[in-house]
Write a protein that holds these residues in place. Structure first.
Motif: not given
Length: 455
Positions: A335-340, A368-374, A424-425, A427-431
């Protein structure tokens, strides 16, 4: 203790003294309505909003001390409806016993305005009506309760109305806000809304309101609010203010509940291994294994992290869809429609696990949540193992490096107020799927020959 924390604690104490009924919304909560005494031929309890009415007891305290059996023999109990099997198990003497606490006696179906009514063959002199909520978190669903009594030849009269008490609660908190020192007033006023909702049992609204307030108040004010509300409001209801708002955190779980939940989480991980080998415990679940050796007391769920190669999933929505389809086909409820992430529960609908998906970007990855490429691929995979409550659990290849990256160098010290990076921004290109490059149009004629000669 900060000045703000002291002001919040003082306010909650004053409210509790004026409104001792506020904890009726907790498991096994009691509500006593003194009548003074009054000659009564019927007592009616209803909810002022849609829902299911659930009570362990609707105790009638008479001035002459009639025992429950005697009251039951001279009364009739009816309800707006009965949940499956409840009417057959119903025992009037247990319902009318103020001390009954062995499970629900009244449980209606979900009605627009559910109710239960006790009618006496002959009027009785009643000193008090005493309700006992069910011994479960669902007790909060009775927060809009009303108690009415009828005297011979007269209409029903409300002797308790939760909505009126809510108005009084609002007034008391408004007065308290006006009385705090000026240097605290701005923060206090912003926290009053979530505080009122929490006291009243509107937990979902309280969490949503606090998410907005947290953007405007200092982090220490947010932490102070969580501490005070947990200690002075929620503790008696077997709840705690966590990152997910008021929830039944692990400190209130039995050992059996915890072990079963860990085993279920591992079963989800094992199922996902048929989809990808890149799956293990993450976030607080990894902390629980490495640092605590137990479920973290102030946490309330476990997390799995899954990674996909570019050819397996090009976007986060595609990754989530693969998880949903794969686990759904194997009997899990997703269930759910969350970003990550998605919530994954047994088909029976019990406590869910959070499954976070991420995409490899070369040798880098982040959830996500977290730092991109960390995180580095070698830090995460191939997975290792640890043990939690006697259950073997998959962990990142280097769990300490993972935890240091996610929680910082202080990861080994519990921090109930820790905040992840929620951008979220980043990771935006990954959507969205990458746009394929268009082939260069074919050129013909003399111009094409000239351009070709310049290359």
């Amino acid at each position: 203790m900060t000045s703000l924390e002291a002001a919040l604690r003082r306010t909650i104490g004053e409210v509790g003294a004026r409104l001792p009924d506020i904890d009726f919304v907790g498991p096994g909560g009691q509500l006593r309505v003194d009548l003074g005494p009054t000659l009564v031929d019927r007592v009616r309890v209803d909810l002022l909003s849609p829902g299911a009415l659930r009570l362990q007891s609707l105790g009638i305290v008479t001035t002459d001390g009639l025992p429950p059996d005697a009251l039951a023999s001279r009364s009739t109990v009816v309800a707006s409806s009965w949940s499956a099997g409840r009417q057959e198990a119903f025992r009037p003497s247990r319902l009318l016993d103020p001390d009954h606490r062995d499970g629900p006696m009244i449980q209606t179906q979900h009605d627009d305005r559910p109710w239960a009514e006790v009618t006496f063959d002959e009027p009785v002199e009643v000193a008090a009506v005493q309700l006992r909520a069910i011994d479960a978190r669902a007790a909060v669903e009775d927060r809009d309760i009303r108690v009415q009594v009828g005297s011979p030849g007269a209409e029903l009269v409300a002797v308790y109305d939760a909505r009126e008490r809510r108005e009084l609660l609002h007034t008391l908190l408004s007065v308290a806000a006006a009385q705090v020192p000026p240097e605290l007033r701005s923060e206090f006023v912003m926290l009053v809304g979530p505080l009122e909702m929490t006291i009243a049992g509107d937990y979902r609204d309280a969490r949503a309101a606090m998410k907005q307030v947290a953007k405007k108040v200092p982090d220490e004010a947010r932490r102070a609010f969580a501490r005070v509300v947990s200690d002075d409001v929620l503790l008696g209801r077997s709840l705690e203010w966590t990152a997910h708002g008021p929830t039944r955190s692990f400190r209130f779980w039995s050992e059996r509940e915890k072990v079963d939940y860990v085993r279920f989480t591992v079963s989800v991980a094992e199922a996902l291994r048929e989809l990808t080998p890149h799956v293990c415990f993450g976030y607080g679940a990894a902390l629980a294994v490495v640092r605590d050796g137990d479920l973290i007391p102030h946490d309330d769920d476990l997390d799995l992290i899954v990674a996909f190669e570019p050819h397996e999933a090009a976007t986060l929505p595609e990754a989530h869809a693969r998880v949903e389809e794969f686990l759904g086909a194997r009997g899990f409820a997703v269930k759910g429609d969350f970003f990550g992430h998605r919530h994954v529960a047994p088909a029976t609908g019990e406590k869910s696990v959070d499954v976070f998906s991420a995409l490899f970007e070369g040798d880098r990855i982040a959830w996500y949540p977290g730092t991109r490429g960390a995180l580095d691929r070698s830090t995460m995979f191939p997975t290792g193992e640890g043990e939690l409550l006697g259950v073997r659990c998959p962990l990142p290849a280097d769990p300490v490096a993972y935890l240091e990256t996610i929680y910082g160098p202080g990861w080994s010290t519990p921090d109930p107020g820790f905040k992840h990076t929620w951008r979220k921004r980043d990771f935006a290109d990954q959507t969205v799927a990458p746009t394929p490059s268009e082939p260069e149009p074919e050129r013909r004629g003399w111009l094409a020959r000239v351009l070709q000669s310049w290359r």
